[in-house]
Scaffold this active site. Sequence first.
Site, mmCIF file in Angstrom:
data_model
loop_
_atom_site.group_PDB
_atom_site.id
_atom_site.type_symbol
_atom_site.label_atom_id
_atom_site.label_comp_id
_atom_site.label_asym_id
_atom_site.label_seq_id
_atom_site.Cartn_x
_atom_site.Cartn_y
_atom_site.Cartn_z
ATOM 1 N N GLY A 133 -4.779 -4.758 -4.566
ATOM 2 C CA GLY A 133 -5.894 -3.974 -5.091
ATOM 3 C C GLY A 133 -5.355 -2.668 -5.605
ATOM 4 C CG HIS A 134 -3.366 -0.997 -9.110
ATOM 5 N ND1 HIS A 134 -2.273 -1.530 -9.746
ATOM 6 C CD2 HIS A 134 -3.594 0.176 -9.684
ATOM 7 C CE1 HIS A 134 -1.878 -0.706 -10.649
ATOM 8 N NE2 HIS A 134 -2.654 0.340 -10.637
ATOM 9 C CG ASP B 171 -1.770 -1.237 1.309
ATOM 10 O OD1 ASP B 171 -2.327 -1.642 0.271
ATOM 11 O OD2 ASP B 171 -1.811 -1.839 2.387
ATOM 12 C CE LYS C 19 2.747 -2.559 -4.575
ATOM 13 N NZ LYS C 19 2.547 -2.285 -3.148
ATOM 14 C CD GLN D 115 0.587 -8.969 -2.251
ATOM 15 O OE1 GLN D 115 1.364 -9.616 -2.903
ATOM 16 N NE2 GLN D 115 -0.679 -8.857 -2.567
HETATM 17 P P1 IMP Z 1 -2.538 -12.884 2.296
HETATM 18 O O1 IMP Z 1 -1.665 -12.332 1.225
HETATM 19 O O2 IMP Z 1 -3.997 -12.687 2.011
HETATM 20 O O3 IMP Z 1 -2.177 -14.286 2.652
HETATM 21 O O4 IMP Z 1 -2.262 -12.025 3.626
HETATM 22 C C1 IMP Z 1 -1.029 -12.107 4.331
HETATM 23 C C2 IMP Z 1 -0.638 -10.754 4.921
HETATM 24 O O5 IMP Z 1 -0.310 -9.863 3.851
HETATM 25 C C3 IMP Z 1 -1.757 -10.071 5.695
HETATM 26 O O6 IMP Z 1 -1.187 -9.339 6.755
HETATM 27 C C4 IMP Z 1 -2.361 -9.125 4.666
HETATM 28 O O7 IMP Z 1 -2.994 -8.031 5.275
HETATM 29 C C5 IMP Z 1 -1.111 -8.701 3.913
HETATM 30 N N1 IMP Z 1 -1.416 -8.275 2.539
HETATM 31 C C6 IMP Z 1 -1.740 -9.042 1.477
HETATM 32 N N2 IMP Z 1 -1.945 -8.293 0.378
HETATM 33 C C7 IMP Z 1 -1.721 -7.026 0.750
HETATM 34 C C8 IMP Z 1 -1.729 -5.777 0.037
HETATM 35 O O8 IMP Z 1 -1.986 -5.692 -1.162
HETATM 36 N N3 IMP Z 1 -1.444 -4.676 0.777
HETATM 37 C C9 IMP Z 1 -1.102 -4.730 2.097
HETATM 38 N N4 IMP Z 1 -1.069 -5.873 2.782
HETATM 39 C C10 IMP Z 1 -1.371 -7.003 2.119
#
Ligand code: IMP
Length: 407
Positions: free
Chosen positions: A40-41, A13, A16, A219
């Site tokens: 998400g973007h 977040d 990007k 991420q």
């Molecule tokens: P997962 O990717 O859904 O398995 O989540 C694992 C960790 O990564 C959690 O703490 C999520 O909140 C974090 N996370 C996954 N995708 C994002 C993103 O796009 N932005 C910020 N945090 C993310």
Amino acid sequence: MPAYIVMGAQWGDEGKGKIVDVLAEKMDFVVRFQGGANAGHTVIHGDKKYVTHLIPSGVISGRSINIIGNGCVVNPTTLHEEMEALKSQGVVFSPDKFIISPSAHMVLPIHQYLDKALNEKIGTTVRGIGPAYTDKVQRTGIRWESACDGSFEERYREHLDFIEKVYAIVDEDEMNSLRSGISDLVAAVNRLAPFVRDARPLLAEAAKNGSKILYEGAQGTFLDIDHGTYPFVTSSSTSIGGAYTGSGVFLDFNKRIAIIKSYTTRVGEGPFPTELFDSNGDKLRKNGNEFGSTTGRPRRCGWLDLALLKESCMINGFNYIVFSKISCLSGFETLQVAIDYNSDGSPVYKEFPGWEKETEGTTNYDELPENCRKYIEFVEDYLGVPIGIVSTGPDRDNVIERIPIFA
Ligand code: IMP
């Protein structure tokens, strides 16, 4: 060779999307190499707003070839929905310009179920990402090649039998519901089958002939399965190594771009040394509208952590920084920046005087308040990497370009 990679340097977040869009428009290839629809973007083009989760941003301009690499995990139903939403806004998908790697793994409904049932302590996005990667590493996953050779349905049935044997947590009702959904899933997989193809030779040739290539990270570095704050991480390689394993092609990236938010945020659980629980944290959340774009969750907010970012630079070899959301820092009396940690893990802060003046939309560096410039220049000196762009607001034009990004 004009190859660019954009990565989040913190916990995701960082902003990007905005830079990726500016770059993607001019690219011949845009590649996603890790993650799934957990990202998400939002892309604003003219008066239109597009939302993407897994589809590379280059599809919007329609100029580039867009690749979902083998390092990604792809949910047939949500990818199909994402495509349909973009199609309804005029985006065109054709198999010569949109490619899914046959070696990418599928995210299936059972993965979403298991994510919900097993991963609460990590605070995941509940998109099934972790369980899909678990299946990949366990060698029980289903790859997209099965969409092309007609084996998907049989593999999926076998997979559900396997799940029933292994996971006592999945009860009979759930198994019945999963089995009754097979035909819808098969239909989604079949609709996507024409896009499944090995893009590696195409990319390798493009790298040789000097095509413009953008790798779009999702991420952030400290959510990396190896280099992040394990176990509070996502399940893919979000740092530069993931670009190679996740696309299968060597590229000598001449611009390795770090997106660094001018403060720190994190969603989900896990360590966050500079997190704020006071009114300063609330103010950052409000100024930065820090609510998840995929899940809507309020983000945890805190001061900038340079000790952490030094490590991020080491891991990724960044040579260009985009410093984002500076306009959210106006109105603080003082600002703290972590420059080290004490032996108990608490941050050692350096204090900076704040500034009152609003900076949103500023495009001239010299018009930023002096204290703001000092803050930016301290970050640059500390990290030893030039800040090429300072982002001053959500619009594409809200940037101060100190070093041309296309040079
Ligand atoms: P997962 O990717 O859904 O398995 O989540 C694992 C960790 O990564 C959690 O703490 C999520 O909140 C974090 N996370 C996954 N995708 C994002 C993103 O796009 N932005 C910020 N945090 C993310």
